[in-house]
Design an enzyme around this catalytic site. Structure first.
Site, PDB file in Angstrom:
ATOM      1  NE  ARG A   1      -4.248  -1.710   0.317  1.00 24.80           N
ATOM      2  CZ  ARG A   1      -5.040  -1.723   0.520  1.00 24.80           C
ATOM      3  NH1 ARG A   1      -5.126  -0.731   1.590  1.00 24.80           N
ATOM      4  NH2 ARG A   1      -5.863  -2.306   0.488  1.00 24.80           N
TER       5      ARG A   1
ATOM      6  NE  ARG B   1      -6.995   5.651   1.968  1.00 18.97           N
ATOM      7  CZ  ARG B   1      -8.442   4.331   2.383  1.00 18.97           C
ATOM      8  NH1 ARG B   1      -9.579   5.760   2.354  1.00 18.97           N
ATOM      9  NH2 ARG B   1      -7.791   3.763   3.733  1.00 18.97           N
TER      10      ARG B   1
ATOM     11  NE  ARG C   1      -9.168   6.978  -5.591  1.00 21.50           N
ATOM     12  CZ  ARG C   1     -10.356   6.959  -4.963  1.00 21.50           C
ATOM     13  NH1 ARG C   1     -10.322   7.882  -6.068  1.00 21.50           N
ATOM     14  NH2 ARG C   1     -10.472   6.574  -4.258  1.00 21.50           N
TER      15      ARG C   1
ATOM     16  CG  ASP D   1      -8.780  -3.287  -4.197  1.00 19.82           C
ATOM     17  OD1 ASP D   1      -8.180  -2.553  -3.795  1.00 19.82           O
ATOM     18  OD2 ASP D   1      -9.512  -3.937  -4.459  1.00 19.82           O
TER      19      ASP D   1
ATOM     20  CE1 TYR E   1     -12.740  -6.933   1.460  1.00 16.92           C
ATOM     21  CE2 TYR E   1     -11.356  -8.280   0.747  1.00 16.92           C
ATOM     22  CZ  TYR E   1     -11.874  -7.721   1.597  1.00 16.92           C
ATOM     23  OH  TYR E   1     -11.061  -6.819   2.072  1.00 16.92           O
TER      24      TYR E   1
HETATM   25  O1  CP3 Z   1      -0.200   0.749  -3.169  1.00 20.87           O
HETATM   26  C1  CP3 Z   1       0.371  -0.703  -2.773  1.00 20.87           C
HETATM   27  O2  CP3 Z   1       0.016  -1.790  -2.456  1.00 20.87           O
HETATM   28  C2  CP3 Z   1      -1.320  -1.056  -4.229  1.00 20.87           C
HETATM   29  C3  CP3 Z   1      -2.344  -1.129  -4.375  1.00 20.87           C
HETATM   30  C4  CP3 Z   1      -3.298  -1.910  -3.518  1.00 20.87           C
HETATM   31  C5  CP3 Z   1      -5.086  -1.461  -3.630  1.00 20.87           C
HETATM   32  N1  CP3 Z   1      -5.086  -2.724  -2.979  1.00 20.87           N
HETATM   33  C6  CP3 Z   1      -5.338  -0.187  -3.371  1.00 20.87           C
HETATM   34  C7  CP3 Z   1      -6.193  -0.127  -2.741  1.00 20.87           C
HETATM   35  C8  CP3 Z   1      -3.036  -3.701  -2.872  1.00 20.87           C
HETATM   36  C9  CP3 Z   1      -2.146  -3.720  -3.017  1.00 20.87           C
HETATM   37  C10 CP3 Z   1      -4.120  -3.222  -3.078  1.00 20.87           C
HETATM   38  C11 CP3 Z   1      -5.159  -4.833  -2.988  1.00 20.87           C
HETATM   39  C12 CP3 Z   1      -5.603  -5.229  -1.372  1.00 20.87           C
HETATM   40  N2  CP3 Z   1      -7.547  -5.300  -1.433  1.00 20.87           N
HETATM   41  C13 CP3 Z   1      -5.891  -6.473  -0.178  1.00 20.87           C
HETATM   42  C14 CP3 Z   1      -5.146  -6.881  -0.306  1.00 20.87           C
HETATM   43  C15 CP3 Z   1      -3.885  -6.064   0.650  1.00 20.87           C
HETATM   44  C16 CP3 Z   1      -3.862  -5.612   2.239  1.00 20.87           C
HETATM   45  O3  CP3 Z   1      -4.282  -4.999   2.911  1.00 20.87           O
HETATM   46  O4  CP3 Z   1      -3.902  -7.293   2.811  1.00 20.87           O
HETATM   47  C17 CP3 Z   1      -7.270  -6.374  -0.086  1.00 20.87           C
HETATM   48  C18 CP3 Z   1      -7.413  -7.138   0.831  1.00 20.87           C
HETATM   49  C19 CP3 Z   1      -7.810  -5.437  -0.758  1.00 20.87           C
HETATM   50  C20 CP3 Z   1      -9.557  -4.909  -0.370  1.00 20.87           C
HETATM   51  C21 CP3 Z   1      -9.482  -3.446  -0.159  1.00 20.87           C
HETATM   52  N3  CP3 Z   1      -9.455  -2.885  -1.673  1.00 20.87           N
HETATM   53  C22 CP3 Z   1      -9.580  -2.598   1.206  1.00 20.87           C
HETATM   54  C23 CP3 Z   1      -9.987  -3.545   2.104  1.00 20.87           C
HETATM   55  C24 CP3 Z   1      -9.456  -1.577   0.966  1.00 20.87           C
HETATM   56  C25 CP3 Z   1      -9.591  -0.462   1.637  1.00 20.87           C
HETATM   57  C26 CP3 Z   1     -10.478   0.400   2.458  1.00 20.87           C
HETATM   58  C27 CP3 Z   1     -10.643   1.496   2.582  1.00 20.87           C
HETATM   59  O5  CP3 Z   1     -10.412   2.328   1.893  1.00 20.87           O
HETATM   60  O6  CP3 Z   1      -9.942   1.660   3.866  1.00 20.87           O
HETATM   61  C28 CP3 Z   1      -9.453  -1.131  -0.309  1.00 20.87           C
HETATM   62  C29 CP3 Z   1      -9.036  -0.044  -1.574  1.00 20.87           C
HETATM   63  C30 CP3 Z   1      -8.155   0.210  -1.702  1.00 20.87           C
HETATM   64  N4  CP3 Z   1      -7.690  -0.118  -2.912  1.00 20.87           N
HETATM   65  C31 CP3 Z   1      -7.066   1.312  -1.481  1.00 20.87           C
HETATM   66  C32 CP3 Z   1      -6.802   1.541  -2.700  1.00 20.87           C
HETATM   67  C33 CP3 Z   1      -4.846   2.711  -2.858  1.00 20.87           C
HETATM   68  C34 CP3 Z   1      -8.361   2.855  -0.385  1.00 20.87           C
HETATM   69  C35 CP3 Z   1      -9.021   3.593  -1.067  1.00 20.87           C
HETATM   70  C36 CP3 Z   1      -9.123   5.444  -1.621  1.00 20.87           C
HETATM   71  O7  CP3 Z   1      -8.063   5.224  -2.911  1.00 20.87           O
HETATM   72  O8  CP3 Z   1     -10.282   5.124  -2.984  1.00 20.87           O
END
Ligand code: CP3
Length: 344
Positions: free
Chosen positions: A23, A27, A36, A72, A149
């Site tokens: 990540r 944010r 974004r 994602d 999910y």
């Molecule tokens: O920089 C990186 O690591 C690459 C981007 C990345 C995202 N998602 C972008 C994202 C990666 C590697 C993921 C993988 C992902 N997504 C996982 C596996 C990694 C982990 O954290 O265990 C999982 C479980 C998800 C599902 C998911 N998508 C979650 C739990 C969330 C967070 C929700 C929140 O808002 O807190 C997302 C949304 C998400 N994916 C964000 C990002 C940068 C944040 C929301 C946004 O910016 O709109």
């Protein structure tokens, strides 16, 4: 010369310990928040120029040893219209969760055309990264984590619905995972075909399973995904949270590198995964209290990692949104200057 990160993934001795952050794009970066706006993250991912820029932001700022694609784990399921959204602050939400055999039809095979936005992004990123020889990591969710999910309909703490399904109707659970294995393989192979040089498989929620459940319901599908990538010759990293008690089993899945979350001391983690290179495992919360404490915590991880080859520095899970980027900047410097694992 092959980049340090890739050589470390192969267990080779390297000039300095490579570092990147799960990540790292997101944010915590003001430049990410500025770009974004407020739309769905799925819209940002669908825009190759934007997704490319977001992928590169942390590489420029931190000088990390690898980029990870801005995408994602639900992207392929969104692409086949399973009905997925990602709610800010919450995570993936499924309008009509998987409940019965009929839902298998909604999980048709993925084609490379379905994910043209992703491969277009990779084409752009790879071109940009060529100047610094920084490798791009592609990724996918492991079948069990994705299934959680699709079946639960959203994030969960208890995993009650998916555990109900796996124990009540293991045959249907297997059929579901068969679909996810096929989709995941296509998704990952396409990323490598377009220039991703390593793959991380996120089995983020595997730690919710008992050892018996992991062996029966998660490991075989993960093994099949990794086997199907073997001919591509790219390093693979398998990671999950709270998986200390599963690390020996996860090590049999066939990844080149094991991700270790922060609940396990890294020296102990190394013992549990055998000879395999490890990635990890700084507690992300220890990056929330300023540079001095963050750097001290990073030094503890380097100490635990020891001097043997095969350590990729990372957090033990993703960067928390309130992290001050200057803390991560300082950690990268310290890891590069002081992390001497495997130096000949
Ligand atoms: O920089 C990186 O690591 C690459 C981007 C990345 C995202 N998602 C972008 C994202 C990666 C590697 C993921 C993988 C992902 N997504 C996982 C596996 C990694 C982990 O954290 O265990 C999982 C479980 C998800 C599902 C998911 N998508 C979650 C739990 C969330 C967070 C929700 C929140 O808002 O807190 C997302 C949304 C998400 N994916 C964000 C990002 C940068 C944040 C929301 C946004 O910016 O709109």
């Amino acid at each position: 010369m092959e980049p340090v990160f890739l050589r470390a993934c192969r267990g080779e001795s390297v000039e300095h310990v490579p570092v990147w952050f799960m990540r790292q794009a997101g944010r915590s970066l003001p430049e990410y928040r500025a770009l974004r706006g407020t739309g769905s993250i799925l819209d940002a991912i669908a825009d190759p120029a934007l997704a490319c820029e977001i992928t590169l932001q942390p590489v420029r700022r931190y000088g990390v040893d690898a980029a990870i694609l801005f995408s994602d784990i639900v992207v392929p399921y969104h692409a086949i219209d399973f009905g997925v959204d990602v709610v800010p602050g919450r995570g993936p939400v499924i309008a009509d969760p998987f409940t019965s055999r009929r839902d298998l039809e909604r999980l048709r095979d993925l084609t490379v055309g379905d994910i043209a936005h992703v491969t277009n992004t990779i084409d752009l990123v790879v071109r940009e990264l060529a100047t610094t020889n920084t490798p791009l990591i592609g990724f996918a969710g492991a079948p069990f984590t994705v299934a959680s999910y699709l079946v639960e309909g959203g994030p969960t703490r208890e995993f009650a619905v998916i555990k109900g399904l796996m124990h009540r109707d293991p045959t249907l659970f297997d059929e579901l995972l068969d679909r996810l294995v096929a989709i995941t393989i296509t998704f990952l192979r396409a990323q490598v075909d377009h220039g991703a040089r390593a793959i991380q498989l996120f089995d983020s929620w595997a730690g919710a399973l008992t050892r018996d459940e992991y062996r029966r319901f998660a490991l075989p599908a993960t093994q099949r995904v990794l086997e199907a990538l073997a001919d591509l010759n790219v390093p693979t990293i398998l990671f999950g949270v709270g998986t200390g008690e599963l690390l020996d089993l996860m090590s049999t899945a066939g990844s080149s590198v094991m991700g270790i979350d922060w609940h396990v001391d890294l020296d102990e983690g190394r013992r549990r995964v055998g000879e395999r290179p490890v990635q990890g495992n700084l507690d992300p919360a220890r990056c929330l209290n300023g540079v001095e404490l963050g750097v001290a915590a990073a030094r503890e991880v380097l100490q635990r990692a020891g001097r043997d080859a095969g350590h990729i520095f990372n957090l033990g899970h993703g960067v928390l949104p309130t992290t001050d980027p200057t803390v991560l900047e300082a950690i990268v410097r310290v890891v590069h200057d002081e992390g001497r694992a495997g130096v000949q």
